[in-house]
Design a protein around this motif. Structure first.
Motif, PDB file in Angstrom:
ATOM      1  N   THR A 117       0.819  -1.215   0.000  1.00 42.18           N
ATOM      2  CA  THR A 117       0.000   0.000   0.000  1.00 42.18           C
ATOM      3  C   THR A 117       0.856   1.270   0.000  1.00 42.18           C
ATOM      4  O   THR A 117       1.994   1.267   0.483  1.00 42.18           O
ATOM      5  N   HIS A 161      -5.492  -0.925  -1.746  1.00 43.77           N
ATOM      6  CA  HIS A 161      -4.507  -1.609  -2.592  1.00 43.77           C
ATOM      7  C   HIS A 161      -4.191  -0.717  -3.785  1.00 43.77           C
ATOM      8  O   HIS A 161      -5.106  -0.179  -4.406  1.00 43.77           O
ATOM      9  N   THR A 170      -9.194  -8.777 -11.638  1.00 45.66           N
ATOM     10  CA  THR A 170     -10.307  -9.192 -10.770  1.00 45.66           C
ATOM     11  C   THR A 170     -11.616  -9.205 -11.555  1.00 45.66           C
ATOM     12  O   THR A 170     -12.423 -10.132 -11.439  1.00 45.66           O
ATOM     13  N   TYR A 193      -6.476 -12.036  -2.321  1.00 41.96           N
ATOM     14  CA  TYR A 193      -6.286 -10.999  -1.299  1.00 41.96           C
ATOM     15  C   TYR A 193      -7.214 -11.281  -0.125  1.00 41.96           C
ATOM     16  O   TYR A 193      -8.414 -11.496  -0.323  1.00 41.96           O
ATOM     17  N   GLU A 203      -1.741 -10.118   3.913  1.00 44.67           N
ATOM     18  CA  GLU A 203      -2.426  -9.510   2.769  1.00 44.67           C
ATOM     19  C   GLU A 203      -2.950 -10.514   1.757  1.00 44.67           C
ATOM     20  O   GLU A 203      -3.912 -10.243   1.053  1.00 44.67           O
ATOM     21  N   THR A 204      -2.287 -11.654   1.621  1.00 39.88           N
ATOM     22  CA  THR A 204      -2.724 -12.617   0.610  1.00 39.88           C
ATOM     23  C   THR A 204      -2.824 -14.023   1.209  1.00 39.88           C
ATOM     24  O   THR A 204      -2.273 -14.297   2.267  1.00 39.88           O
ATOM     25  N   SER A 267      -8.990  -2.563   0.668  1.00 43.37           N
ATOM     26  CA  SER A 267      -7.657  -3.141   0.848  1.00 43.37           C
ATOM     27  C   SER A 267      -7.290  -4.088  -0.284  1.00 43.37           C
ATOM     28  O   SER A 267      -6.165  -4.570  -0.355  1.00 43.37           O
ATOM     29  N   ARG A 268      -8.273  -4.397  -1.130  1.00 41.25           N
ATOM     30  CA  ARG A 268      -8.041  -5.282  -2.284  1.00 41.25           C
ATOM     31  C   ARG A 268      -8.909  -4.782  -3.429  1.00 41.25           C
ATOM     32  O   ARG A 268      -9.860  -4.030  -3.214  1.00 41.25           O
ATOM     33  N   TRP A 270     -11.911  -4.523  -5.659  1.00 49.78           N
ATOM     34  CA  TRP A 270     -13.263  -4.787  -5.145  1.00 49.78           C
ATOM     35  C   TRP A 270     -14.172  -5.246  -6.269  1.00 49.78           C
ATOM     36  O   TRP A 270     -14.574  -4.448  -7.114  1.00 49.78           O
TER      37      TRP A 270
END
Ligand code: FAD
Ligand code: SF4
Length: 330
Positions: A117, A161, A170, A193, A203-204, A267-268, A270
């Protein structure tokens, strides 16, 4: 910067063995994120295993009609590949929206997925940060957070992220392949994630010591009509304050297939599942697009200084879907 060891790996098994279970060793891709973090004292590896000479630098069609992208393919090569541009244009656009030409020529696909980040407290070792030092606190919640998360955050971490590429991957249901000492594995990007919860430092879902070997895109006919739109504070060389990757298939005025993912809001990357549900089978048009955006953003929990992102994301979703519908009608 403290002293560190350096080794070059020439095959996948050798790279995994060199890393072993040593928590002080890191794989080195293009180094465009890792080396910066080493200079800042955020990362302090004792040893780097350079993976740039591994035979993971190809982009190939799969027998199913998708694409397999090797982990050491550079961001520049990915964005320029004719099949990526033809079959998954939003992916090429997302990569080109990131960093600069020089950085994209160094940065790799694996490293891009694992970049950290850009929260200013994370990169400043004089400040507390739950992601860097678990349990130390999150100063962003009551401090500088105008570009932080509005979806899926927790009181332990509100960082977003930074990857543009991962947002498009994604939307297209990409699957990450990896290799460990115990054998290979695969993770759909939707599971790659982890939710931030109380463990922002995790994180992963990659197992410890895993080497990412590639990313597979399944065949997605709708992806040929796709777009990535990024809003940023400068016209170039800036991370997103909000972004959308979308693909749309409209037939007889009805949305038959849609893929939608949002960037720089969580945070990832979406995946906008609620919005996709509203859109699928609905009449194409601005009202439907707005209803879909609202359905996704009812879950938004903005902080005092980033509420603007809710309006921004709503407008961005409607604008991108409208443009895609117009393009499909031509
Ligand atoms: C000035 C600047 C602007 C930028 N702007 C943007 C932007 O707008 N949008 C954007 O998306 N990105 C941006 N970036 C980030 C850039 O895209 C990333 O730094 C880059 O993609 C990371 O790739 P790398 O190969 O250099 O990773 P590295 O720095 O080599 O590695 C990053 C992490 O991944 C790990 N790693 C690398 N490869 C593997 C692998 N195959 N398997 C397991 N672990 C691995 C490393 O150990 C490390 O922890 C910017 C960077 C800079 C410096
Ligand atoms: S938002 Fe996350 S990365 Fe930023 S200070 Fe808080 S815990 Fe650290």
């Amino acid at each position: 910067m403290r002293e560190f060891g350096y080794q070059r790996a020439s095959d996948v098994a050798g790279a995994v063995a060199l890393l072993g279970a040593d928590p002080d060793t890191r794989f080195l891709g293009g180094g465009t994120n890792l080396v910066d973090l080493m200079k800042a004292g955020v990362e302090r590896p004792a040893r780097l295993v350079d993976i740039r000479e591994l035979p993971l630098d190809q982009i190939e069609s799969t027998p199913q009609g998708g694409l397999r992208i090797g982990a050491t393919v550079t961001n520049g090569e990915l964005a320029a590949h004719p099949e990526v541009r033809r079959r998954y244009p939003a992916l090429a656009q997302a990569v080109l929206a990131g960093a600069s030409g020089q950085l994209r020529n160094m940065a790799t696909v694996g490293g891009n997925l694992l970049q950290r980040t850009r929260c200013g407290y994370f990169t400043d070792v004089t400040k507390p940060c739950n992601k860097r030092v678990p349990g130390s606190g999150c100063p962003a919640v009551g401090g500088e957070h105008h570009n932080h998360a509005i979806l899926g955050a927790s009181e332990h971490c509100v960082a977003v992220h930074p990857s543009d590429m991962a947002v498009a991957l994604t939307a297209f249901d990409a699957v990450v392949s990896y290799e460990t000492a115990d054998g290979p594995g695969r993770l759909p990007l939707g599971e790659f994630y982890l939710p931030v919860g109380g463990t922002p430092h995790r994180e992963t879902a990659l197992p410890p010591g895993a080497l990412i070997t590639g990313v597979t895109l399944p065949p997605t006919p709708a992806a040929a009509n796709s777009r990535y739109r990024k809003v940023r504070e400068r016209a170039s060389y800036a991370f997103a304050v909000g972004s959308v990757a979308a693909a749309l298939d409209i037939r007889d005025g009805v949305v038959r297939d849609v893929r939608l993912a949002l960037g720089a809001v969580a945070s990832r990357p979406w995946r906008a599942v609620a919005a996709e549900r509203v859109l699928t089978g609905a009449p194409a048009g601005a009202d439907t697009y707005a209803a879909a955006a609202d359905a996704e953003l009812t879950a938004a929990r903005p902080l005092p200084h980033n509420g603007y992102k809710v309006t921004l994301m709503r407008n961005l979703v409607v604008a991108v879907l409208t443009e895609l519908a117009e393009e499909a009608a031509r």
